[in-house]
Design a protein around this motif. Structure first.
Motif, mmCIF file in Angstrom:
data_model
loop_
_atom_site.group_PDB
_atom_site.id
_atom_site.type_symbol
_atom_site.label_atom_id
_atom_site.label_comp_id
_atom_site.label_asym_id
_atom_site.label_seq_id
_atom_site.Cartn_x
_atom_site.Cartn_y
_atom_site.Cartn_z
ATOM 1 N N VAL A 128 0.840 -1.194 0.000
ATOM 2 C CA VAL A 128 0.000 0.000 0.000
ATOM 3 C C VAL A 128 0.878 1.248 0.000
ATOM 4 O O VAL A 128 1.287 1.711 -1.047
ATOM 5 C CB VAL A 128 -1.026 0.001 1.152
ATOM 6 C CG1 VAL A 128 -1.983 1.177 1.025
ATOM 7 C CG2 VAL A 128 -1.806 -1.302 1.182
ATOM 8 N N ASP A 129 1.203 1.813 1.174
ATOM 9 C CA ASP A 129 2.022 3.022 1.220
ATOM 10 C C ASP A 129 3.361 2.791 1.915
ATOM 11 O O ASP A 129 4.069 3.735 2.225
ATOM 12 C CB ASP A 129 1.272 4.156 1.912
ATOM 13 C CG ASP A 129 1.039 3.883 3.389
ATOM 14 O OD1 ASP A 129 0.977 2.701 3.779
ATOM 15 O OD2 ASP A 129 0.922 4.853 4.155
ATOM 16 N N ASP A 130 3.705 1.543 2.157
ATOM 17 C CA ASP A 130 4.978 1.198 2.787
ATOM 18 C C ASP A 130 5.861 0.514 1.754
ATOM 19 O O ASP A 130 5.487 -0.498 1.182
ATOM 20 C CB ASP A 130 4.759 0.260 3.979
ATOM 21 C CG ASP A 130 3.921 0.908 5.067
ATOM 22 O OD1 ASP A 130 4.214 2.066 5.422
ATOM 23 O OD2 ASP A 130 2.975 0.272 5.551
ATOM 24 N N LEU A 131 7.039 1.069 1.543
ATOM 25 C CA LEU A 131 7.958 0.554 0.538
ATOM 26 C C LEU A 131 9.201 0.017 1.227
ATOM 27 O O LEU A 131 9.784 0.697 2.071
ATOM 28 C CB LEU A 131 8.351 1.651 -0.449
ATOM 29 C CG LEU A 131 9.394 1.299 -1.503
ATOM 30 C CD1 LEU A 131 8.905 0.161 -2.410
ATOM 31 C CD2 LEU A 131 9.757 2.514 -2.316
ATOM 32 N N THR A 132 9.603 -1.202 0.851
ATOM 33 C CA THR A 132 10.839 -1.795 1.350
ATOM 34 C C THR A 132 11.806 -1.919 0.186
ATOM 35 O O THR A 132 11.453 -2.443 -0.869
ATOM 36 C CB THR A 132 10.582 -3.191 1.961
ATOM 37 O OG1 THR A 132 9.641 -3.069 3.024
ATOM 38 C CG2 THR A 132 11.867 -3.797 2.486
ATOM 39 N N LEU A 133 13.016 -1.416 0.394
ATOM 40 C CA LEU A 133 14.109 -1.562 -0.557
ATOM 41 C C LEU A 133 15.164 -2.412 0.129
ATOM 42 O O LEU A 133 15.549 -2.115 1.260
ATOM 43 C CB LEU A 133 14.724 -0.200 -0.903
ATOM 44 C CG LEU A 133 13.780 0.902 -1.359
ATOM 45 C CD1 LEU A 133 14.525 2.229 -1.454
ATOM 46 C CD2 LEU A 133 13.162 0.536 -2.688
ATOM 47 N N ALA A 134 15.644 -3.454 -0.516
ATOM 48 C CA ALA A 134 16.636 -4.329 0.110
ATOM 49 C C ALA A 134 17.712 -4.718 -0.892
ATOM 50 O O ALA A 134 17.451 -4.818 -2.087
ATOM 51 C CB ALA A 134 15.962 -5.580 0.668
ATOM 52 N N ALA A 135 18.918 -4.939 -0.370
ATOM 53 C CA ALA A 135 20.040 -5.367 -1.209
ATOM 54 C C ALA A 135 20.931 -6.297 -0.400
ATOM 55 O O ALA A 135 21.025 -6.181 0.820
ATOM 56 C CB ALA A 135 20.838 -4.168 -1.704
ATOM 57 N N ARG A 136 21.580 -7.206 -1.119
ATOM 58 C CA ARG A 136 22.493 -8.157 -0.488
ATOM 59 C C ARG A 136 23.758 -8.235 -1.334
ATOM 60 O O ARG A 136 23.694 -8.257 -2.555
ATOM 61 C CB ARG A 136 21.820 -9.529 -0.403
ATOM 62 C CG ARG A 136 22.653 -10.574 0.283
ATOM 63 C CD ARG A 136 21.957 -11.912 0.384
ATOM 64 N NE ARG A 136 21.735 -12.455 -0.950
ATOM 65 C CZ ARG A 136 20.626 -13.050 -1.344
ATOM 66 N NH1 ARG A 136 19.609 -13.167 -0.519
ATOM 67 N NH2 ARG A 136 20.507 -13.521 -2.550
ATOM 68 N N GLY A 137 24.903 -8.271 -0.680
ATOM 69 C CA GLY A 137 26.175 -8.360 -1.392
ATOM 70 C C GLY A 137 27.297 -7.881 -0.510
ATOM 71 O O GLY A 137 27.203 -7.954 0.715
#
Length: 184
Positions: A128-137
């Protein structure tokens, strides 16, 4: 609805925790940015919804009907005491049958831009209005990707969509504290 939302947030937290632990076991760094829009339903500009509808083929008749309903007089009731009638000059009614879909559609261009810019390096999830950005490395890559994506998203949310990202409810977490600090 509230219990479902709480359950969803709990599940999301456990999933993110598991991803962080898995990255640690694999010897990689994991970082994520959790963004929340301030009063997203109450502040989404209606003109942006209209632009989105035209660009995305959303039924204009349905949007006109919804916008008319959002402009109806409203009151607030607390323990049997009602406020005076007010007319909301912007925003959409959270909980209405179409509001969630309209809000998500207004954020679609931003999501597509993230996907085309960062491809599989960045994991995105919009709830909805919650955004998750994720990265691995490696730590440097995680910092660079999350920082660049965060700058892009904040620009789109605040400059293009005219919606504010919460500085109190948005957080950065990472498997290494130095990564979280660098991104924040």
């Amino acid at each position: 609805l509230y219990a479902g939302a709480a359950k969803g947030a709990t599940v999301a937290a456990w999933k993110q925790s598991a991803r962080g632990e898995r990255a640690h076991l694999w010897g990689t760094t994991y970082g994520q940015v959790l963004l929340d829009l301030v009063k997203a339903f109450e502040t989404v500009p209606r003109a942006i919804l209209a632009d989105m509808a035209r660009a995305k083929g959303y039924p204009l008749a349905l949007l006109r009907l919804c916008l008319a309903a959002y402009r109806l007089n409203r009151t607030v009731c607390i323990e049997g005491i009602y406020s005076k009638k007010i007319k909301a000059p912007r925003g959409i009614t959270a909980g209405s049958g179409t509001a969630t879909m309209e809000l998500r559609r207004s954020l679609l261009d931003c999501m597509h831009q993230l996907e085309s810019t960062y491809g599989t390096v960045l994991i995105t999830k919009l709830d909805v209005d919650d955004l998750t950005l994720a990265a691995r490395g490696n730590p440097t890559m995680v910092i660079e990707v999350l920082t660049a994506a965060l700058n892009d998203v904040c620009h789109d949310f605040e400059q293009v969509l005219k919606m504010k990202v919460s500085t109190t409810k948005s957080v950065v977490v990472a498997s290494l504290p130095s990564v979280a600090v660098a991104v924040a």
